[in-house]
Write an enzyme that holds these catalytic residues in place. Structure first.
Site, PDB file in Angstrom:
ATOM      1  N   GLY A  12       5.986  89.519 -78.394  1.00 36.38           N
ATOM      2  CA  GLY A  12       5.869  90.710 -79.467  1.00 36.38           C
ATOM      3  C   GLY A  12       5.339  90.197 -80.694  1.00 36.38           C
ATOM      4  N   SER A  13       4.417  89.405 -80.704  1.00 42.13           N
ATOM      5  CA  SER A  13       3.872  89.255 -82.016  1.00 42.13           C
ATOM      6  C   SER A  13       3.019  90.335 -82.493  1.00 42.13           C
ATOM      7  CB  SER A  13       3.195  87.941 -82.262  1.00 42.13           C
ATOM      8  OG  SER A  13       2.007  87.890 -81.245  1.00 42.13           O
ATOM      9  N   MET A  87       2.077  93.509 -69.571  1.00 41.64           N
ATOM     10  CA  MET A  87       1.245  92.941 -68.248  1.00 41.64           C
ATOM     11  C   MET A  87       1.368  93.765 -67.159  1.00 41.64           C
ATOM     12  SD  MET A  87       0.081  90.840 -70.414  1.00 41.64           S
ATOM     13  CE  MET A  87      -0.771  89.212 -69.815  1.00 41.64           C
ATOM     14  N   ARG A  88       0.959  94.982 -67.088  1.00 39.48           N
ATOM     15  CA  ARG A  88       0.982  95.721 -65.911  1.00 39.48           C
ATOM     16  C   ARG A  88      -0.015  96.760 -66.074  1.00 39.48           C
ATOM     17  NH1 ARG A  88       5.171  95.499 -62.788  1.00 39.48           N
ATOM     18  NH2 ARG A  88       6.650  93.974 -63.411  1.00 39.48           N
ATOM     19  N   HIS A 106      -6.701  93.086 -76.056  1.00 40.77           N
ATOM     20  CA  HIS A 106      -7.116  91.868 -74.829  1.00 40.77           C
ATOM     21  C   HIS A 106      -7.614  90.664 -75.612  1.00 40.77           C
ATOM     22  CE1 HIS A 106      -7.299  89.859 -71.197  1.00 40.77           C
ATOM     23  NE2 HIS A 106      -8.630  89.630 -71.488  1.00 40.77           N
TER      24      HIS A 106
HETATM   25  C1  GAR Z   1      -1.679  89.108 -76.659  1.00 38.03           C
HETATM   26  O1  GAR Z   1      -2.485  87.872 -76.928  1.00 38.03           O
HETATM   27  C2  GAR Z   1      -2.374  90.268 -75.832  1.00 38.03           C
HETATM   28  O2  GAR Z   1      -3.766  90.290 -76.547  1.00 38.03           O
HETATM   29  C3  GAR Z   1      -2.383  89.881 -74.613  1.00 38.03           C
HETATM   30  O3  GAR Z   1      -0.755  89.258 -74.463  1.00 38.03           O
HETATM   31  C4  GAR Z   1      -0.614  88.739 -75.460  1.00 38.03           C
HETATM   32  C5  GAR Z   1       0.867  89.249 -75.935  1.00 38.03           C
HETATM   33  O4  GAR Z   1       1.209  88.433 -77.232  1.00 38.03           O
HETATM   34  N1  GAR Z   1      -2.723  90.740 -73.636  1.00 38.03           N
HETATM   35  C6  GAR Z   1      -3.181  90.766 -72.523  1.00 38.03           C
HETATM   36  O5  GAR Z   1      -3.435  89.539 -72.001  1.00 38.03           O
HETATM   37  C7  GAR Z   1      -3.555  91.938 -71.642  1.00 38.03           C
HETATM   38  N2  GAR Z   1      -4.200  91.813 -70.584  1.00 38.03           N
HETATM   39  P1  GAR Z   1       2.494  89.168 -77.862  1.00 38.03           P
HETATM   40  O6  GAR Z   1       3.745  89.270 -77.072  1.00 38.03           O
HETATM   41  O7  GAR Z   1       3.035  87.941 -78.864  1.00 38.03           O
HETATM   42  O8  GAR Z   1       2.061  90.324 -78.802  1.00 38.03           O
END
Ligand code: GAR
Length: 187
Positions: A12-13, A87-88, A106
């Site tokens: 959730g950053s 992630m879905r 992304h």
């Molecule tokens: C982020 O880096 C986002 O860009 C990536 O997951 C991470 C979530 O981090 N998303 C993907 O890879 C989508 N395919 P977070 O939970 O700290 O925001």
């Protein structure tokens, strides 16, 4: 104020960065999370954002759980969905109800390195530049019309952790800015 939902599965950053941005136009009215143990849920509680947490395993199909999500999104009067580490793949139930209103972030310069661990993929490939993409989603994995991209350099002596930090710092600035712009242009 425009009401939006954030969908997240993990730390959730990015959710936190969206909440901390001083956005006068957009109200995050709901956090949707598909992982009951995800750290993002505590962050939502800290910010006083209502949560809807579900486990896809409790449903027979994506369409089944997305119909439940749609009900929650309607109750929350949400008109935009921002995916932040969700992630879905989003299915037709939600895509058809929110055309050009579901946005994803992304951590690569799409179409390079879609899917899981995009930062690790770029690192292992020896790329000298990677970056961040914000895009509208379609029914693919990290595909759909690109809204904005920002490059991030990879230095020869980077560890994967250093590269991850650099990419995420860019994400945390870029996503709130793009959200603000999108909402502004569509109100
Ligand atoms: C982020 O880096 C986002 O860009 C990536 O997951 C991470 C979530 O981090 N998303 C993907 O890879 C989508 N395919 P977070 O939970 O700290 O925001």
């Amino acid at each position: 104020k425009v009401r939006a939902a954030v969908f997240a599965s993990g730390t959730g950053s990015n959710f936190q960065a969206i909440m901390e941005a001083d956005d006068q136009l957009c109200d995050i009215a709901l956090l949707v999370c598909d992982k009951p143990s995800a750290a993002v849920i505590d962050k939502a509680k800290k910010f006083g954002v209502p949560t809807f947490i579900f486990n896809p395993k409790d449903f027979n199909s994506k369409a089944d759980y997305e119909r439940v999500l749609l009900e929650e999104l309607r109750k929350a009067s949400v008109s935009w969905i921002f995916l932040a580490g969700y992630m879905r793949i989003v299915g037709p139930v939600l895509l058809s109800e929110f055309p050009a209103r579901i946005v994803n972030i992304h951590p690569s310069l799409l179409p390079d390195f879609p899917g899981l661990d995009a930062i690790g993929q770029a690192y292992e490939a020896g790329a000298d530049t990677t970056g961040v993409t914000v895009h509208y989603i379609d029914d693919g994995i990290d595909t759909g019309p690109i809204i904005e991209q920002q490059e991030v350099p990879v230095y020869p002596d980077d560890t994967k952790e250093q590269l991850t930090d650099r990419v995420q710092q860019v994400e945390h600035k870029l996503y709130p800015q793009v959200i603000q712009r999108l909402v502004e242009a569509n109100t």
